[in-house]
Each structure stands twice: as structure tokens, then as C-alpha cells.
Design an enzyme around this catalytic site. Structure first.
Site: not given
Length: 539
Positions: A203, A406, A308, A253, A274-275
Site C-alpha cells: 500500500d 468490521e 485483522c 478487505s 487473508e481478508l
């Protein structure tokens, strides 16, 4: 949105003084930070991220366009051939040197993680240590995991079968902003150890941390071309990577993860995801409440809840609900907030105005619909641009976004339950299944309840670190929390293709049963006898 325009939760629900501020000065941007930007494959308009600690710009980052991404894949593909031919022992030696460099220069990594993610220094420590542990673990385990393995053959003695492992090629890694160091290297290190090259899109808000550890890997001996880095917004760069990679690894996400999975499926390339999570913590009635409160503090407010695996739902037996809530509120209200480059603050900042807006919107909506803020609930620009108090909420009900979505911030909802059956049902009442926790003074009872919770990782008497730190065990999500998993041997082998090589000796299998007439019938009779014999032998 700027901090000044963030919607505040109702002040009436917050304590008159709020959480205390810890003194401290944000870490300074290291002098070498500008040099890290040269590691980006980019010729497009630059991006200029800002630090959530101060709101000030960090380092101008070259942007990457489609041509840059294609060039990165071309260079990575060329480098991967030689890297795959590099003995595993040589790759392992590089990773062990990387391990040492990370520990030797840990202060640099801590500064960069704080500057980019806004977290308290004590929480930035998790990232630096996790990165070193990953490097050491895969350096020590790769040779055994990747070597040829003997497997049972079609016929004992007469068939010799081996399982071989090969790198996939060029892995596209898309890593998030919230753990800019740990969640980058958790994917890149095993991909490289398996013999792949990597095209990595961190990112933009976490570029410096990723580029820092890449520079250390190159210093340790990794060919620079084997780890390419591109920079740009996910909506632009993400589809380019998923359209070119031989395998995709995405952390982010659930919404975007579905898009990545769809594109990978269309191209028939493997993807690991992995969300999101809406992670529960269950307090059993025999629990030492002081320990449960301390565990909840760590599980809910580490990295300001931008984890997360962070706990967002707590279930407490009705008989102990009031006592737990009172203790939890008292401890939470005492947490010190700060943005200093020391270890005095208990919690740091949210990472961006967007996260501040999301947290504030969830909380404001819940309060308007009848929820009660027991402590916290306020933006604290007096401490830092995006600092938000650790917040405990009760009375959260279905229909509120905070109930099922979330929040990804320092906000947790606490609920009472009647019995263990209800607690398990409530914990499992979620589209997500990433992480969970159970607290009990009876370890066997805690483990028994943990086994019933629908999540890829469940911690007993800890919020998240026990499972995440057990790097020899796989870590991945159930339900809408992802596909595949990292850590453990599986976290390495997912970056490989498997091939079976079987050598047949003494009997030509196929022609025997393909011939017509009595010979085929006689062959079947002999094989039936042999299979019955094997059945009796236990083989």
C-alpha cells in the site's frame, strides 16, 4: 476528510477527561528514507504519502503505470530462472543474514512502522520481530520441506514414487497499510524461499517499511531483480498484478479479495487471500477476570484495533458481566495515548483520515440507534491528527453496522450470554472466521470451547498473539475471512507446484488389463487376491 471534519461521537457518553496522553516526540524520518524510493519500479506521477503521527509528508514515491508493472514482471521472470537454480542452502543463508540485519537495525524499522502506520512503538515491535522470525523459520525448514519425498507406490516394491516440488514462477504480492512490514514479509519471504521471484505492491502508505526490509534482503545477498516493487493505488495496480502473476497473494478487505479471487479463477492461477474479520472473545464463567481484562485490552487495542485479528466482540456470562465490564472500563480509561517514538504510550493513532471517518461513523450510528459508550468514543486531535480513544460499547444490536461489519479501529462491543451454548452460537454468528479467543481457568475446558468456534485460529487465554506467534502452525481464515493460509510448512508449499514421478519395475501395469480375453480376466483375479492380502496386512 481532515481530522477537523470527522464526526464525533456524543460527548455525553464519554468521561469528562478522557484517556491520558503520554508525553513523547514522534520519531524523525530517517535520513536514508529518500534513498529507499529508488527501489520502486515507477516512471509515472509520484505519490506523496503523509505520516498519521504528524500529518506531514514523508517521502515522494515514484508512481507505477501499466508499462512499469509489465517491466517489473519481465525483470522478475528473468531473475527467477537463476534464483530457482540457487541451492536452497544458499537461499537459507541469505534469509538468516536478513534475520540478523533486521535485529541489528531494528530501531530503523520501528521508526518507519510508526511513521507509516501510526501505532505505538510497543506495537511496532511485533512487526519487526515477526519479520525476523519468518526469515529464520523458513531458512531452517525450507530444505526439508522442498526436497523430494518418497510416497507409497501403486504396487509395493514394484512402483517407486516420488513427490517433487518446483517454484511457481513470479508471485504477485499485494500487502496492506496496517502492518506494512509484517504482512509484506509474511508472504514475500516464503515465496522467495520456494524459488519464486516477487512483484510486490505495498500500500502506498506503507512503502517505506516494505522498501526498508527489501534493502536489507539485498544487502544480505538477495538479487535485487528477484524482488520487484511497484507503487500505486490498488484500483490501478491490483488488476495489473492479478492479470500477470503466476500466483497472487492478497491481504486486505473481503470485498476486494473476492475480485482478486475471481480474476485468479478466470486465469486459473492460484490465489491466497487473508481478508476481514469480526473476531469474538468468549469469557467463561470460571475465568480469572483480571487476566481476561488484560487479555481483552491487548486483543482489542493493539495497533489501535487496526489488526485483522483484533477482537471486536466480547461475550461474558450474565453472572459476571457487570464485574467484567466495570474492570474492563476502568483499565481501558487509564490507557495512555501517544505518538512518541518511545515506549510510554499504551496505544497510538489510527492510520488515516479514512479510518477515523469509518470508526466515527460506526460509533455515531450505533449511539443514535441506542448503544451506549461506556468509555472512550472521542477523536483526540490534541494528541495526534487521527488519534481516537479506546472505546467500549454496550447495547449493540443487529442492524447497526458495528454489529456485523468490521470496524477496524479501537472499538469493541460487549454482550452478556446465558450459557456456553449461547456463547458459542453468538461467537459463530458472523460471516467471518479469522481469529477468536476463549478465556478460562480450566485449560481443557477452554480448549474444548475453542474447538467449537468457527475460525482459522483460536487462542486460549490470549487475544491473538499465541496463535499468530506459533509460526510453525498454519494461519488462515474460514468463511469470508479468506482462502489458503500463511505460516507453517503449508505457508511455504503453497508457493510451489507439485509433481509426481512414478517408476514402474517388473510389471507392465496398463497393457495387462487392457488386453482382451482370458489374460485380462486372469490378471484381475491375481490383483483381487493381492488387494485382499494387502488389506489383511494393514498396508
Amino acid at each position: 476528510m481532515t481530522p477537523a471534519t470527522a464526526t464525533a461521537a456524543p460527548e455525553a457518553e464519554a468521561p469528562p477527561t478522557g484517556n491520558p496522553a503520554a508525553p513523547g516526540t514522534p520519531p524523525a524520518l530517517p535520513a536514508f528514507a529518500a534513498d529507499l524510493a529508488t527501489g520502486v519500479c515507477g516512471t509515472a506521477a509520484p505519490l506523496h504519502p503523509t505520516s498519521p503521527l504528524t500529518g506531514e509528508p514523508t517521502v515522494l514515491m515514484p508512481g507505477s503505470n501499466a508499462s512499469d508493472v509489465e517491466a517489473a514482471f519481465t525483470a522478475a521472470k528473468a531473475a527467477q530462472r537463476d534464483w530457482a537454480d540457487t541451492p536452497v542452502s544458499r537461499r537459507a543463508a541469505i534469509m538468516l543474514r536478513l534475520h540478523d540485519l533486521i535485529l541489528d537495525r531494528q530501531a530503523e524499522g520501528l521508526d518507519l512502522v510508526q511513521l507509516e502506520a501510526g501505532k505505538a512503538r510497543r506495537h511496532a515491535v511485533e512487526e519487526v520481530l515477526d519479520c525476523a522470525i519468518n526469515a529464520r523459520y523458513y531458512a531452517r525448514t525450507a530444505a526439508k520441506a522442498l526436497r523430494a519425498h518418497r510416497r507409497g507406490g501403486a504396487l509395493p516394491v514394484l512402483t517407486r514414487t516420488r513427490e517433487l516440488r518446483f517454484p511457481i514462477g513470479v508471485v504477485g504480492v499485494i500487502s496492506p497499510w496496517n502492518y506494512p512490514l509484517a504482512l509484506a514479509t509474511a508472504e514475500v519471504i516464503p515465496a522467495l524461499m520456494a524459488g519464486n521471484a516477487v512483484v510486490h505492491r505495498p500500500d502506498p502508505a506503507g512503502m517505506l517499511s516494505a522498501l526498508w526490509v527489501r534493502s536489507l534482503a539485498i544487502e544480505a545477498g538477495l538479487p535485487a531483480e528477484a524482488w520487484q516493487v511497484v507503487c500505486g493505488e490498488g484500483t490501478l495496480i491490483g488488476p495489473l498484478i492479478t492479470g500477470l502473476a503466476d500466483q497472487v497473494s492478497f491481504t486486505g478487505s473481503t470485498r476486494v479479495g473476492r475480485e482478486v479471487a475471481a480474476e485468479a479463477a478466470r486465469r486459473l492461477v492460484p490465489a491466497s487471500l487473508e481478508l476481514g474479520g469480526k473476531n469474538p472473545l468468549v469469557v467463561l464463567d470460571d475465568t480469572d477476570l483480571e487476566k481476561a481484562v488484560e487479555g481483552a485490552i491487548r486483543g482489542c487495542f493493539a495497533s489501535a484495533g487496526q489488526l485483522c485479528m483484533s477482537i471486536e466482540r466480547i461475550y461474558v456470562p450474565q453472572s459476571r458481566y457487570d464485574e467484567f465490564l466495570a474492570r474492563f472500563v476502568e483499565r481501558t480509561a487509564a490507557l495512555r495515548l501517544g505518538i512518541g517514538g518511545d515506549f510510554d504510550a499504551d496505544m497510538g493513532s489510527l492510520a488515516s483520515a479514512r479510518q477515523l471517518d469509518t470508526v466515527t461513523a460506526h460509533l455515531t450510528e450505533a449511539v443514535a440507534a441506542g448503544a451506549t459508550v461506556q468509555t472512550g468514543g472521542r477523536h483526540r486531535p490534541d494528541i495526534g491528527p487521527f488519534v481516537f480513544e479506546p472505546t467500549i460499547v454496550t447495547g449493540v444490536t443487529p442492524g447497526m453496522r458495528m454489529f456485523a461489519e468490521e470496524t477496524f479501529g479501537p472499538v469493541v462491543a460487549v454482550y452478556p450470554y446465558a450459557d456456553v451454548e449461547e456463547a458459542v452460537r453468538l461467537a459463530n454468528d458472523s460471516a467471518y472466521g479469522l481469529n477468536a479467543a476463549v478465556f478460562s481457568s480450566d485449560n481443557r475446558r477452554g480448549e474444548a470451547v475453542a474447538a467449537r468456534i468457527e475460525a482459522g485460529a483460536v487462542n486460549v487465554n490470549d487475544g491473538y498473539a499465541a496463535a499468530w506467534g506459533s509460526i510453525d502452525a498454519p494461519s488462515g481464515g474460514w468463511k469470508s475471512s479468506g482462502l489458503g493460509g500463511r505460516h507453517g510448512v503449508d505457508g511455504l508449499l503453497r508457493f510451489t507446484r507439485v509433481k509426481t514421478v512414478a517408476l514402474q519395475r517388473g510389471m507392465d501395469l496398463a497393457p495387462r488389463y487392457q488386453r482382451p480375453g482370458t489374460e485380462s480376466a486372469a490378471w484381475l483375479k491375481r490383483m483381487t487376491f493381492a488387494l485382499r492380502l494387502l488389506r489383511r496386512s494393514g498396508l
